[in-house]
Design an enzyme around this catalytic site. Structure first.
Site, PDB file in Angstrom:
ATOM      1  CG  HIS A  83       1.441  41.798  99.980  1.00 16.57           C
ATOM      2  ND1 HIS A  83       1.860  42.014  98.682  1.00 16.57           N
ATOM      3  CD2 HIS A  83       1.751  40.522 100.270  1.00 16.57           C
ATOM      4  CE1 HIS A  83       2.407  40.889  98.218  1.00 16.57           C
ATOM      5  NE2 HIS A  83       2.352  39.975  99.167  1.00 16.57           N
ATOM      6  CB  ALA A 113       7.794  33.686 100.043  1.00  9.06           C
TER       7      ALA A 113
HETATM    8  N1  HPA Z   1       8.686  37.208 107.632  1.00 10.47           N
HETATM    9  C1  HPA Z   1       7.567  37.741 107.090  1.00 10.47           C
HETATM   10  N2  HPA Z   1       7.246  37.576 105.822  1.00 10.47           N
HETATM   11  C2  HPA Z   1       8.054  36.845 105.054  1.00 10.47           C
HETATM   12  C3  HPA Z   1       9.234  36.263 105.555  1.00 10.47           C
HETATM   13  C4  HPA Z   1       9.554  36.459 106.914  1.00 10.47           C
HETATM   14  O1  HPA Z   1      10.589  35.985 107.451  1.00 10.47           O
HETATM   15  N3  HPA Z   1       9.824  35.595 104.516  1.00 10.47           N
HETATM   16  C5  HPA Z   1       9.008  35.769 103.447  1.00 10.47           C
HETATM   17  N4  HPA Z   1       7.943  36.523 103.749  1.00 10.47           N
END
Ligand code: HPA
Length: 274
Positions: A83, A113
């Site tokens: 990331h 996610a």
């Molecule tokens: N925000 C940013 N990134 C994420 C989130 C979130 O709520 N949930 C999983 N990755």
């Protein structure tokens, strides 16, 4: 060495380890890493052994490129990704996606996610990414452009391929999966958003917020690949519910939905034309 040379070195290394080039690439986020275990005749290539590949240190993100057969296709699965918030340069973040496309993956499925903020999105939902908002403050194509890879000013009006989206909707319908849809906003992280930031993203038109996908999608589309993006809504975005966010909750929800998510991704890929 220029970027195209670095990509080529990596591609040649990989091609020497496999018998057939992949035509579909998958970049899998939290909870979906085990998907690679469903590939037949698979070759597992740890990122650490691949020339110029970055290695992730986030819990829950294994680091392997797994190439094998899924139905009629040879596919390349990235088990884990790096990331931007880890501190890598953008060019590093998108390097593996560029290698996948150069290997022959003209179609790329990217999953993540994400926090859900649109009404109608709840933890455990799966949602097609219809479009994105890049809030990373930079772009993976910043810097010199290599015409061999793609144009200087690539069009992004159909980045998340409409035909692939239609294909995904049909696959979900066959499985009886309620596949939702929305605009994905990429935030830098690694802190989760504040409630005010989530409200802002809602006003701007986002349905989901996350910390990945957008760089790889831009870089792959720049090279002419067709991109499909799917989010697993792992939590309500900050402020949508009174509960504080935790990486553990994100992982637990992603794990709980992973069987359905895996079945959907498999159905989508297996039923793609050659
Ligand atoms: N925000 C940013 N990134 C994420 C989130 C979130 O709520 N949930 C999983 N990755």
């Amino acid at each position: 060495m220029t970027l195209p040379h670095l990509i080529q070195e990596s591609v040649e290394f990989i091609v020497n380890k496999i018998s057939k080039r992949p035509t579909i690439g998958l970049i899998l986020g939290s909870g979906l890493g085990a998907f690679a275990e469903t590939l037949e005749e698979r070759v597992i290539l740890p990122y650490g052994e691949l020339p110029h590949f970055p290695v992730s240190h986030v819990a829950g993100h294994a680091g392997n490129l797994v190439i094998g057969r899924l139905g009629p296709h040879t596919v390349a699965v990235m088990q884990g990704r790096v990331h931007f918030y880890e501190g890598h340069a953008m060019e590093t973040v998108v390097f593996p996606a560029r290698v996948l496309v150069s290997l022959g993956c003209a179609r790329l499925v990217i999953t993540n996610a994400a926090g859900g903020l649109a009404p109608g999105l709840a933890p455990g939902d799966l949602a097609l990414i219809t479009d994105h908002i890049n809030m990373l403050g930079t772009n993976p194509l910043r810097g010199p452009n290599f015409e061999d890879l793609g144009p200087r000013f690539p069009d992004m009006s159909a980045l998340y391929d409409p035909a692939l989206r239609e294909h995904a909707r049909a696959a979900a319908a066959r499985l009886g999966v309620n596949l939702k849809e929305g605009v994905y906003a990429a935030m830098l992280g690694p802190s989760y958003e504040t409630p005010a930031e989530v409200r802002m993203m809602g006003i701007l038109g986002a349905s989901m917020v996350g910390m990945s996908t957008v760089p790889e999608a831009i870089a792959a589309h720049h090279m002419g690949a067709r991109v499909l993006g799917i989010s697993c809504v792992s939590n309500f975005a900050a402020g949508i519910s009174p509960q504080p966010l935790s990486h553990r909750e994100v992982q637990e929800t992603a794990d709980a939905i992973s069987a359905t998510f895996k079945a959907l991704v498999k159905e989508i890929v297996v039923s793609l034309p050659a």
